[in-house]
Enzyme design. Structure first.
Site, PDB file in Angstrom:
ATOM      1  N   SER B 322      58.003  33.444  43.542  1.00 16.24           N
ATOM      2  CA  SER B 322      56.929  33.108  42.598  1.00 16.24           C
ATOM      3  C   SER B 322      56.074  31.976  43.168  1.00 16.24           C
ATOM      4  O   SER B 322      54.843  32.000  43.071  1.00 16.24           O
ATOM      5  CB  SER B 322      57.548  32.709  41.258  1.00 16.24           C
ATOM      6  N   TRP B 325      53.883  33.356  45.867  1.00 17.18           N
ATOM      7  CA  TRP B 325      52.777  34.149  45.306  1.00 17.18           C
ATOM      8  C   TRP B 325      51.557  33.249  45.067  1.00 17.18           C
ATOM      9  O   TRP B 325      50.417  33.663  45.259  1.00 17.18           O
ATOM     10  CB  TRP B 325      53.215  34.792  43.979  1.00 17.18           C
ATOM     11  N   HIS B 326      51.843  31.979  44.665  1.00 16.76           N
ATOM     12  CA  HIS B 326      50.743  31.073  44.345  1.00 16.76           C
ATOM     13  C   HIS B 326      49.974  30.620  45.582  1.00 16.76           C
ATOM     14  O   HIS B 326      48.812  30.244  45.480  1.00 16.76           O
ATOM     15  CB  HIS B 326      51.259  29.851  43.582  1.00 16.76           C
ATOM     16  N   GLY B 327      50.636  30.608  46.708  1.00 15.86           N
ATOM     17  CA  GLY B 327      49.926  30.179  47.911  1.00 15.86           C
ATOM     18  C   GLY B 327      50.814  30.288  49.122  1.00 15.86           C
ATOM     19  O   GLY B 327      52.037  30.132  49.036  1.00 15.86           O
ATOM     20  N   PHE B 472      44.555  32.067  44.089  1.00 16.16           N
ATOM     21  CA  PHE B 472      45.828  32.769  44.257  1.00 16.16           C
ATOM     22  C   PHE B 472      45.588  34.262  44.285  1.00 16.16           C
ATOM     23  O   PHE B 472      46.413  35.045  44.386  1.00 16.16           O
ATOM     24  CB  PHE B 472      46.809  32.392  43.145  1.00 16.16           C
TER      25      PHE B 472
END
Lengths: 307, 472
Positions: B322, B325-327, B472
């Site tokens: 997770s 996924w953001h960066g 993102f």
């Protein structure tokens, strides 16, 4: 009932917003062009000048094309400076773009400050902010300048005035169509900008030699296109000059060597001989005097055909 | 185009003026939504439209292939998911992977370095890729049937309110809605308006005004020059509200716009900072993403069904992914890992439950929970791990108590922070559940509040900025 509620909200909001705009405190010390329009017009300049003055706020506050013109008559001069502007590639490309390709004397004058060669200035600056404005918004602002000025957000100063807070220093500014912003402050604090610059440089945002090289490569490119390139370090207070020399990472001698090797002409101007109201920017009268001196220096430099 | 831009206002006015004429027939409705959404997306860069179209066509075809693959449907699913991940990876993760490979090459004493010119990250790609994957997985699990119409699918995947920053709306939720149209009721339109106004207020008045605080803090050298424990706690409070107001503001606007079309998007944020545990926090923060990871990563890994130890392992993997996924940076992985650590400790000690039983237990839980959430945000905001650790060190330095850096950076953003905190206290104190919230007085107050929020969006908006979650 619900229909009335939505319609009522639209009406009440329109009335409230319209009425609130009238409470905006008057600031008679801000004069000349509307600020928004001033920047948008500047962004629209395209292939129309003989001389482009480029740099950050020390440039657009410190050099008046009208006064420069005395020594350089007949040339179309524009001050293309932007807030906190670093010499990044998009900005450098744009500087060349405002010169008239048919002009017989195309000249770029760069006001090189240590901050303008830092990574932060390259990434975030007034030029990029304005460039990122979407074309539709720009069109609205240019077509309806009155409305966009009326609906512009309240500044810190206006909020302070609105809430009856203690008065701030009056920040006089006159926006000239030539791109110059004549400014002064009342009362003055010649040390005002020092702390901000100290923190910025000590925090690691110091001069990046790669940006010096990038600037030099553009000087070379412009020279190859027949454009004359002149550089100088804009004047500041003595304390600011000492601070920047000490901690900004700007080695003027090194930079000047690169600049000259690329074909630029470096002017050794009096870096502390003009009055600054905050340590960083020249006060209106000082800016006019400096512009006249700079005009003379540029005219002298142009007499040498090798430059 | 940004929701908080003039061009979007013009676009929305045109779209909703035409919507009543375009919504009646399925094909016309889907074509209208798709065309408008492509225009909305292509406003940034027209080439992006082809990427979106390719992603949409890929998932549409893969969905049909899975449904008709019979015993080979697992392979068809794997191929579809792999294609989505390749697309995402090519734009988002290649340079991160190469950076780490090059680091390892240097570590083993090799001079060879791999180079790759990374294309700019297409806005919203993480969101629509995840929607595509969930669509395929749901077909595989038999939870939905693939749509036979490409236009139907494109109108779902590209629908402009959710396209750029979510919520990640599942096919099972939105595809059936798109096969019908309903005349919107006045109540729906009022609710939609309130969501749009509140979301806009959160974004342009709160998030945009407080963002300057952290920007300046980093411009002034961050933890290198700003030595103060209280300053960094205040700064992280500012960032926590900035990201919350920015992202939940976007989600509110998206939900409001959908309501105006007569559709319903799921709630994406449910006041996460009033949570009473980390588990509760994750049930309230970016709910469409956390449930996505729960359903398509955590549960397939075995969830909590394979023993206590596996629960921890599966949860750590899910949280790390997770974060990623953001960066594409280790700081985001560290953010996910920090939350995994807090969740593990919470599971082992059950501290929120135990503390919650004490007098004023709820306040005590919040007093312990919030600082941990703030510490995790440090990794999210800091440009690199070194800076993140330096900030955390400052936050723990009880000898540096000066408030001077707050005044250096400026107190104006804190006024807007106070408004954000007050908005959340309204929910923390349960006023929203009180009798007042059902009263006529509340409806009148809501109306006045809406008018004031609109006024503030005009005159007290911060410097216009893109929504944080676009990256993102």
């Amino acid at each position: 009932m619900m229909r009335e509620r939505l319609t009522a909200l639209v009406l009440v909001s329109a009335l409230l917003t319209g009425a609130f705009g009238m409470t905006r405190p008057a600031q008679p010390w801000v004069q000349g062009m509307q600020e928004n329009l001033f920047w948008l017009k500047k962004m629209q300049w395209n292939r129309e000048f003989d001389i482009a003055l480029a740099g950050d706020s020390r440039m657009f506050r410190g050099v008046s094309p009208e006064d420069l013109d005395r020594s350089l008559p007949g040339l179309r001069i524009a001050n293309y400076g932007f807030s906190g502007c670093g010499f990044s590639r998009p900005y450098l490309d744009a500087i060349g773009g405002i010169l008239d390709p048919r002009s017989k004397q195309r000249i770029i004058v760069l006001g090189v400050t240590p901050h303008s060669l830092t990574p932060n200035a390259a990434r975030n600056n007034g030029y990029i902010d304005k460039k990122n404005l979407d074309p539709f918004s720009a069109w609205v602002f240019l077509t309806f300048p009155g409305i966009s000025t009326y609906l512009k957000p309240y500044s810190s100063v206006e909020m302070r005035m609105l809430t009856g807070g203690p008065p701030l220093a009056k920040y006089y500014a006159r926006y000239h169509a030539s791109g110059w912003v004549a400014s002064r402050k009342d009362p003055e604090d010649p040390r005002e900008a020092l702390e901000e610059y100290r923190r910025m440089f000590e925090g690691g945002n110091t001069v990046d030699p790669a940006q010096e090289d990038e600037l030099a490569s553009y000087v070379r490119k412009w020279r190859a296109q027949g454009i004359r390139v002149i550089g100088f370090r804009p004047p500041v207070s003595r304390e600011m000059l000492e601070l920047e020399t000490r901690i900004s990472g700007f080695d003027e001698a090194r930079f000047v060597n690169k600049f000259k090797a690329a074909g630029g002409v470096w002017l050794d101007i009096d870096q502390t001989g003009y009055h600054s109201y905050d340590g960083s920017h020249l006060e209106e009268k000082a800016a006019r005097r400096f512009s006249r001196d700079l005009g003379t220096a540029i005219a002298d430099a142009l007499k040498n055909p090798a430059n | 185009m940004l929701f908080n831009s003039l061009i979007f206002i013009a676009f929305a006015l045109a779209f909703y003026a035409l919507w009543p004429m375009m919504r009646k027939g399925n094909a016309l409705r889907w074509a209208f939504i798709t065309a408008a959404s492509f225009f909305f997306y292509g406003w940034w860069d027209w080439r992006l439209v082809f990427l979106l179209l390719a992603s949409g066509a890929l998932n549409y075809a893969a969905g049909l292939a899975i449904a008709s693959a019979g015993p080979r449907k697992k392979a068809a699913l794997a191929a579809g998911v792999a294609a989505n991940l390749l697309l995402l990876g090519a734009f988002k993760y290649v340079s991160f992977i190469l950076l780490n490979v090059n680091f390892l090459l240097r570590a083993v004493g090799t001079d060879a370095q791999l180079a790759f010119e990374t294309p700019p990250l297409p806005i919203g790609i993480s969101f629509y890729t995840f929607m595509g994957i969930s669509y395929l997985a749901d077909i595989y699990k038999g939870q939905i049937s693939p749509t036979r119409s490409l236009l139907h699918f494109l109108s779902y995947i590209s629908m402009f309110p959710h396209l750029i920053a979510g919520p990640i709306v599942r096919g099972a939720h939105l595809l059936p809605q798109l096969t019908t149209w309903n005349r919107t009721t006045e109540e729906q339109r009022w609710q939609g308006t309130m969501l749009i106004v509140t979301g806009m207020f959160k974004k342009v008045v709160i998030a945009d005004n407080i963002s300057r605080f952290l920007d300046l803090a980093f411009e002034f050298g961050g933890p290198v020059t700003l030595h103060s424990m209280p300053f960094w706690w205040i700064a992280m409070t500012v960032f926590s509200f900035q990201i919350y107001c920015d992202f939940s503001g976007y989600s509110d606007i998206a939900r409001g716009l959908a309501k105006w079309m007569g559709y319903d998007f799921p709630l994406n944020f449910n006041h996460p900072y009033i949570a009473n545990s980390f588990r509760d926090f994750w049930a309230r923060w970016h709910m469409s993403l956390s449930t996505w990871f729960r359903d398509y990563v955590y549960i397939p890994l075995g969830g909590g069904r394979k023993g206590k130890m596996r629960w921890h392992i599966n949860m750590w993997i899910t949280m790390a992914l997770s974060g990623l996924w953001h960066g594409a940076a280790w700081t985001f992985v560290a953010w996910g890992a920090a939350h995994a650590l807090f969740l593990s400790v919470e599971r082992l000690t059950k501290w929120p439950e135990r503390l919650g039983r004490l007098p004023a237990g709820r306040w005590l839980v919040s007093a312990l929970l919030i600082p941990q959430i703030w510490i995790a945000w440090v990794f999210f905001r800091a440009p690199d791990m070194g800076t993140a650790l330096a900030i955390i060190k400052q936050m723990a330095d009880i000898t540096a108590l000066s408030l001077a850096p707050v005044f250096v950076v400026g107190v104006r953003p804190l006024v807007f922070l106070a408004v954000g905190v007050a908005m959340e206290m309204y929910f923390y104190l349960g006023i929203d559940r009180s009798r007042f919230a059902d009263s006529r007085a509340f409806r009148a107050a809501e109306f006045i509040l809406a008018a004031i929020m609109i006024l503030c969006c005009v005159y007290f908006r911060g410097p216009g900025a893109a929504f944080i979650y676009f990256q993102f």
